[in-house]
Scaffold this motif. Structure first.
Motif, mmCIF file in Angstrom:
data_model
loop_
_atom_site.group_PDB
_atom_site.id
_atom_site.type_symbol
_atom_site.label_atom_id
_atom_site.label_comp_id
_atom_site.label_asym_id
_atom_site.label_seq_id
_atom_site.Cartn_x
_atom_site.Cartn_y
_atom_site.Cartn_z
ATOM 1 N N LEU A 672 0.765 -1.312 0.088
ATOM 2 C CA LEU A 672 -0.007 0.014 0.146
ATOM 3 C C LEU A 672 0.761 1.047 0.143
ATOM 4 C CD1 LEU A 672 -2.723 -0.873 2.540
ATOM 5 C CD2 LEU A 672 -2.990 -1.241 0.122
ATOM 6 N N GLN A 677 2.518 1.496 -5.157
ATOM 7 C CA GLN A 677 1.334 2.087 -5.779
ATOM 8 C C GLN A 677 1.736 2.610 -7.197
ATOM 9 O OE1 GLN A 677 -2.160 1.118 -5.020
ATOM 10 N NE2 GLN A 677 -0.850 -0.268 -3.857
ATOM 11 N N LYS A 680 3.436 0.172 -9.611
ATOM 12 C CA LYS A 680 2.346 -0.950 -10.105
ATOM 13 C C LYS A 680 1.593 -0.350 -11.376
ATOM 14 C CE LYS A 680 2.116 -4.351 -6.440
ATOM 15 N NZ LYS A 680 1.154 -5.133 -5.537
#
Length: 683
Positions: A672, A677, A680
């Motif tokens: 997280l 993030q 990704k």
């Protein structure tokens, strides 16, 4: 910070020839050849042993400098006629020492002399108001030192008022020279002199030699102590005649007759033998402090003191000003650290730009230099005084980004600027700050796109074997002294050293290493590297950059190594630098080659390896990276640190360059983290 090791590979035949014909040790010959001094003729020139018809004590004829003869004639006439002569200097160490030297000499030969040095608030160089004031005081003859080459308006005023003006300056002239009675500047396009790189005080020495009929002996004996300090302080090349000035000056400094220097040496705690380094870092800052924090007249009075009591008074004063200077400087550094802690993205740019309020303008330049040393990037600092909207600043850079060109690129945001490749000054209105910062980053981006590297580097005089590090071999390096700009203390590469022991010094503030290589045992010192933060362990193999020195203890001499940098054996420099640049490109949000994204995205095993290697110590990023037991690229490793920092598992102080695990931190989901993030999303 990763520094690029620029390792020379000197021609071994040239090394052998210089060593045999010049009577040099292999280390000394290797250092010269790596610097391009690869023939006997070049070595003779380096050591100041040119033909007798051109040199006296290693110095060229001062009358080769354009307008020198004219300047001497006019000055001798002024001395003989009793005219009131003003020596007009600058407020830095070079300008103050040059003023003291020339004013002292003219007084000694019977001149009617006063001095004038601008306060920092008046700005650099001659100014019209000062010229008018001097004229009102009865001055009819002005000779500048360390300034004046750009004083066209002031020269015109002197001519209008009937004042004689002699300019002696070492700065680069513009296309149009001031209309002075003589302009003595070796950098004039029409100047036929051999040597060009004097500082202002060095040029004053040449002027005194010219007034002595061309003989340098008196100038050197009486004033080279001050000129040596000025030469290293002004960071002019320590080659040719400058090297001779410093070599003689350090010799005469040990028994100086200058009351002010005696008192300053005592107050500063400086002990012989004096070196270019001790002059640059102990004496010069104290002389400079007066112009930066107080009044340059205090430093001038110190250097022109006639009694020990007067000298002691002013030595105490400039030393106190130097302490105050350090406090102002530390405040700026602390403010910058606080800004980085609040917003770590301030360190992501190719150029680092910081602004403050109430920073002392006299020390912003020094603070910028410290930031460059710390962060390895060009730095632009600026501040506004209370109640003002104008920001005034200083910049310092590394090779790869020209400060003057960068400021020129941002010229439409500035009210004033100047400088050269490595440093500059500028002013702008506060509302222009965002655009100024944007322009600097844009300029640096263009440079990067053109393939111009901007990475801090260390010049290395080649690889050596441990067998060359004998007492006799290292002692042979002393013939290359004094060391300084363009003649740095030699650094050599020692490869494949096994770390046998890691020893704490000064309660862990410094680290001593016992290493072995090629069957030879050696000791090395890493000043400023805390023992509990040393990245490697006993038994590791490393490559070392070293400056060899002689250690004397109990009547015995041995070789000791001052370790400049250290890397675990096997690290690929080119890959490290490329990976670090990719990391910063990602942090800046720049477009990346899509093929790089999978290679830089950490897997769970990568994160576990970094966390395990961190242990409970505070380490630098490179220190922790050196402890990894996996082959992980450096960009991925740095992103692991960001992920741990964002999830509260580690503290990554990007200003102090230190990482440590936060004890008792609650479990966190690294998937997280903002960095993960973003990665990704790019995948």
């Amino acid at each position: 910070m990763i520094k690029k090791w620029l390792i020379k590979t000197p021609d071994e035949n040239a090394v052998k020839e210089l060593s045999a014909k010049g009577g040099l040790t292999s280390l000394a010959a290797r250092t010269l050849v790596s610097a391009g001094i690869d023939t006997m003729d070049k070595a003779v020139s380096f050591f100041g042993q040119g033909e007798e018809k051109d040199f006296d004590m290693g110095f060229s004829d001062p009358f080769l400098i354009r307008d020198m003869e004219k300047a001497c004639e006019l000055m001798n006439e002024a001395v003989d006629s009793g005219e009131l002569i003003c020596v007009y200097g600058d407020y830095d160490c070079d300008g103050v020492t040059a003023t003291a030297v020339l004013a002292g000499y003219l007084t000694d030969i019977g001149g009617n002399v006063i001095t004038y040095i601008n306060e920092r608030s008046e700005g650099y160089g001659m100014n019209l108001e000062a010229v008018k004031k001097l004229h009102e005081q009865g001055v009819s003859f002005i000779v500048t030192v360390d300034n004046g080459i750009s004083a066209c308006d002031e020269a015109a005023l002197c001519k209008e008022l009937g004042m004689t003006l002699i300019i002696t300056d070492h700065h680069q002239p513009r296309e149009i020279l001031p209309e002075a009675d003589a302009v003595v500047d070796p950098h004039r396009s029409d100047c036929p002199s051999f040597y060009k790189d004097y500082c202002g005080c060095g040029l004053a020495l040449k002027l005194i030699a010219a007034m002595e009929g061309g003989d340098m002996e008196r100038a050197i004996e009486q004033y080279s102590d001050l000129a040596a300090i000025a030469t290293v302080a002004d960071v002019v090349p320590l080659t040719g005649e400058n090297r001779e000035i410093v070599r003689y000056g350090l010799h005469y400094l040990e028994n100086t007759e200058n009351e002010g220097l005696r008192a300053l040496i005592e107050k500063s705690g400086l002990k012989p033998p004096y070196t270019s380094t001790s002059a640059a870092f102990t004496l010069a800052p104290r002389i400079n402090a007066a112009g930066r924090i107080g009044s340059p007249s205090d430093a001038l009075k110190l250097l022109m003191s006639e009694t020990p009591e007067e000298a002691e008074e002013y030595a105490e004063k400039v030393c106190a000003l130097n302490t105050e200077r350090k406090e102002f400087e530390n405040k700026i550094i602390a403010d910058i650290a606080a800004q980085i802690k609040a917003d770590s993205t301030l360190l992501d740019g190719r150029v680092l730009v910081f602004r403050g309020n109430g920073w002392h303008h006299g020390v912003i330049g020094i603070a910028a230099a410290r930031c460059v040393e710390k962060f390895g990037k060009p730095v632009f600092l600026m501040s506004a005084d209370e109640g003002e909207t104008e920001l005034r600043g200083s910049a310092r850079s590394i090779e790869g980004l020209n400060v003057f060109k960068a400021l020129s690129f941002a010229e439409d945001t500035l009210t004033k600027f100047g400088g050269h490749s490595g440093a500059g000054g500028f002013s702008l209105e506060a509302d222009k700050f965002p655009l100024f910062k944007q322009k600097l980053e844009e300029y640096a981006g263009v440079q990067a796109a053109e393939g111009i590297p901007c990475v801090p580097s260390i010049q290395v005089s080649g690889a050596i074997s441990p067998s060359e590090l004998t007492v006799q071999g290292v002692k042979g390096l002393t013939v290359l002294e004094p060391f300084g700009e363009e003649n740095p203390r030699p650094v050599f590469l020692l490869q494949g050293c096994r770390i046998d022991d890691i020893i704490s010094l000064s309660n862990g503030a410094h680290t001593k290493l016992s290493v072995s290589a090629g069957g030879t045992q050696l000791t090395g010192l890493m000043f400023g590297t805390k023992t509990d933060e040393f990245p490697l362990k006993r038994g590791d193999e490393a490559n070392l950059l070293v400056s060899p020195e002689i250690n004397s203890f109990g009547g015995k001499e041995s070789v000791s190594l001052r370790i400049t940098d250290i890397r675990r054996k096997g690290l690929n420099q080119q890959k490290l630098i490329a990976a670090e640049e990719t990391y910063y490109m990602f942090r800046r949000g720049e477009k990346l080659d899509s093929r790089l994204i999978p290679l830089m995205t950490p897997e769970r095993a990568d994160l576990a390896a970094v966390y395990k290697a961190a242990g409970r110590q505070r380490l630098s990023p490179m220190g922790l990276y050196s402890r990894l037991e996996t082959e992980m690229n450096y960009c991925k490793f740095l992103l692991c640190l960001d992920i741990f920092s964002e999830t509260g598992l580690m503290e990554f102080d990007r200003c102090a360059e230190k990482i440590h695990i936060i004890p008792g931190a609650p479990k966190a989901n690294t998937e997280l983290a903002a960095t993960m993030q973003r990665l990704k999303a790019l995948l």
